[in-house]
Write a protein that holds these residues in place. Sequence first.
Motif, PDB file in Angstrom:
ATOM      1  N   UNK A 234     -26.230 -37.695 -25.686  1.00 23.64           N
ATOM      2  CA  UNK A 234     -27.203 -38.468 -26.468  1.00 23.64           C
ATOM      3  C   UNK A 234     -28.580 -38.368 -25.827  1.00 23.64           C
ATOM      4  N   UNK A 235     -28.604 -38.415 -24.500  1.00 22.65           N
ATOM      5  CA  UNK A 235     -29.863 -38.272 -23.767  1.00 22.65           C
ATOM      6  C   UNK A 235     -30.413 -36.859 -23.939  1.00 22.65           C
ATOM      7  N   UNK A 236     -29.539 -35.868 -23.832  1.00 25.99           N
ATOM      8  CA  UNK A 236     -29.957 -34.471 -23.974  1.00 25.99           C
ATOM      9  C   UNK A 236     -30.465 -34.186 -25.383  1.00 25.99           C
ATOM     10  N   UNK A 237     -30.018 -34.952 -26.360  1.00 29.57           N
ATOM     11  CA  UNK A 237     -30.466 -34.775 -27.740  1.00 29.57           C
ATOM     12  C   UNK A 237     -31.868 -35.340 -27.952  1.00 29.57           C
ATOM     13  N   UNK A 238     -32.291 -36.237 -27.056  1.00 28.27           N
ATOM     14  CA  UNK A 238     -33.582 -36.909 -27.222  1.00 28.27           C
ATOM     15  C   UNK A 238     -34.675 -36.363 -26.317  1.00 28.27           C
ATOM     16  N   UNK A 239     -34.294 -35.766 -25.192  1.00 30.26           N
ATOM     17  CA  UNK A 239     -35.263 -35.359 -24.181  1.00 30.26           C
ATOM     18  C   UNK A 239     -35.227 -33.848 -23.968  1.00 30.26           C
ATOM     19  N   UNK A 240     -36.291 -33.278 -23.400  1.00 32.41           N
ATOM     20  CA  UNK A 240     -36.315 -31.836 -23.109  1.00 32.41           C
ATOM     21  C   UNK A 240     -35.507 -31.503 -21.861  1.00 32.41           C
ATOM     22  N   UNK A 241     -34.213 -31.362 -22.032  1.00 32.18           N
ATOM     23  CA  UNK A 241     -33.280 -31.172 -20.919  1.00 32.18           C
ATOM     24  C   UNK A 241     -33.045 -29.681 -20.696  1.00 32.18           C
ATOM     25  N   UNK A 242     -33.099 -29.268 -19.430  1.00 32.73           N
ATOM     26  CA  UNK A 242     -32.875 -27.859 -19.076  1.00 32.73           C
ATOM     27  C   UNK A 242     -31.388 -27.527 -19.043  1.00 32.73           C
ATOM     28  N   UNK A 243     -30.600 -28.423 -18.444  1.00 34.45           N
ATOM     29  CA  UNK A 243     -29.157 -28.206 -18.324  1.00 34.45           C
ATOM     30  C   UNK A 243     -28.454 -29.551 -18.483  1.00 34.45           C
ATOM     31  N   UNK A 244     -27.360 -29.544 -19.218  1.00 40.24           N
ATOM     32  CA  UNK A 244     -26.501 -30.721 -19.367  1.00 40.24           C
ATOM     33  C   UNK A 244     -25.195 -30.430 -18.638  1.00 40.24           C
ATOM     34  N   UNK A 245     -24.818 -31.327 -17.730  1.00 36.71           N
ATOM     35  CA  UNK A 245     -23.620 -31.124 -16.923  1.00 36.71           C
ATOM     36  C   UNK A 245     -22.670 -32.297 -17.130  1.00 36.71           C
ATOM     37  N   UNK A 246     -21.429 -31.997 -17.434  1.00 38.85           N
ATOM     38  CA  UNK A 246     -20.394 -33.032 -17.486  1.00 38.85           C
ATOM     39  C   UNK A 246     -19.516 -32.872 -16.257  1.00 38.85           C
ATOM     40  N   UNK A 247     -19.409 -33.929 -15.484  1.00 36.78           N
ATOM     41  CA  UNK A 247     -18.598 -33.958 -14.264  1.00 36.78           C
ATOM     42  C   UNK A 247     -17.334 -34.750 -14.548  1.00 36.78           C
ATOM     43  N   UNK A 248     -16.194 -34.049 -14.636  1.00 34.43           N
ATOM     44  CA  UNK A 248     -14.939 -34.714 -15.022  1.00 34.43           C
ATOM     45  C   UNK A 248     -15.197 -35.594 -16.233  1.00 34.43           C
ATOM     46  N   UNK A 249     -15.955 -35.050 -17.189  1.00 31.05           N
ATOM     47  CA  UNK A 249     -16.473 -35.840 -18.294  1.00 31.05           C
ATOM     48  C   UNK A 249     -15.541 -35.918 -19.494  1.00 31.05           C
ATOM     49  N   UNK A 250     -15.525 -37.062 -20.133  1.00 34.36           N
ATOM     50  CA  UNK A 250     -14.746 -37.293 -21.343  1.00 34.36           C
ATOM     51  C   UNK A 250     -15.509 -36.680 -22.519  1.00 34.36           C
ATOM     52  N   UNK A 251     -15.285 -35.405 -22.765  1.00 36.14           N
ATOM     53  CA  UNK A 251     -16.054 -34.672 -23.779  1.00 36.14           C
ATOM     54  C   UNK A 251     -15.823 -35.306 -25.148  1.00 36.14           C
ATOM     55  N   UNK A 252     -16.878 -35.840 -25.765  1.00 36.62           N
ATOM     56  CA  UNK A 252     -16.685 -36.487 -27.062  1.00 36.62           C
ATOM     57  C   UNK A 252     -16.776 -35.508 -28.222  1.00 36.62           C
TER      58      UNK A 252
END
Length: 221
Positions: free
Chosen positions: A76-94
């Motif tokens: 949700x944050x990456x959808x709103x801001x100019x993010x270079x890389x999105x990383x999920x750490x042991x993340x609950x991929x929705x």
Amino acid sequence: MATFVLIHGGGDSGWSWHLLEAGLRSRGHHTLAPDLPSDNVYAGLDDYADAVVKAVGDRRDLVVVGHSYGAFTAPLVADRLPVEVLVLLAGMIPAPGERPDDWWQTTGCVQARQEAGLSGIDDPFESFYHDVPRELAEEALRRERDESPRAGREPWPLKAWPEVPTKFILCRDDRLFPAGFFRRLTRERLGIVPDEISGGHCVFLSRPDALADLLESYLKR
């Protein structure tokens, strides 16, 4: 130099990242680890994202990292801001429209835990913190917070994954999410092969330097 935006998991706080933050800062980077309003029973997923966006302000060169339940907020944050890389750490991929409360069943996580013999491990010192120094684990438990029931009931609002380069870090010794389960889910939902790191679910407390090295490597690829 980048700004690492670190989004904690369920029942946690920004404090959980302090060792990783020290490692990233020693490498010349900036870090932000805001507390999500998860202890507010009226807070939803958009409120979680709002808190992170507000903390970021006008900073740029962003790497957003979401741990565990924080994976519902990080995109949700990456959808709103100019993010270079999105990383999920042991993340609950929705998935679009999926409720966090339903994720355990819809992804097959409950069955995977049973098959791996992990469903009976209830002691947090054995499940979450089995490879974390005891004193540090006790402090983490002392700081544990409640999680908003509203956020758990809300459908994940994005219709598609944000168009941001995405990485997934799997913790090989995770006793909450079996490694094989995440290898499958990462392929199915993100279409990528996860990177792997030794350590349990809270690898930022047990192996912060190794995690900092891996995160920094994403800036060089």
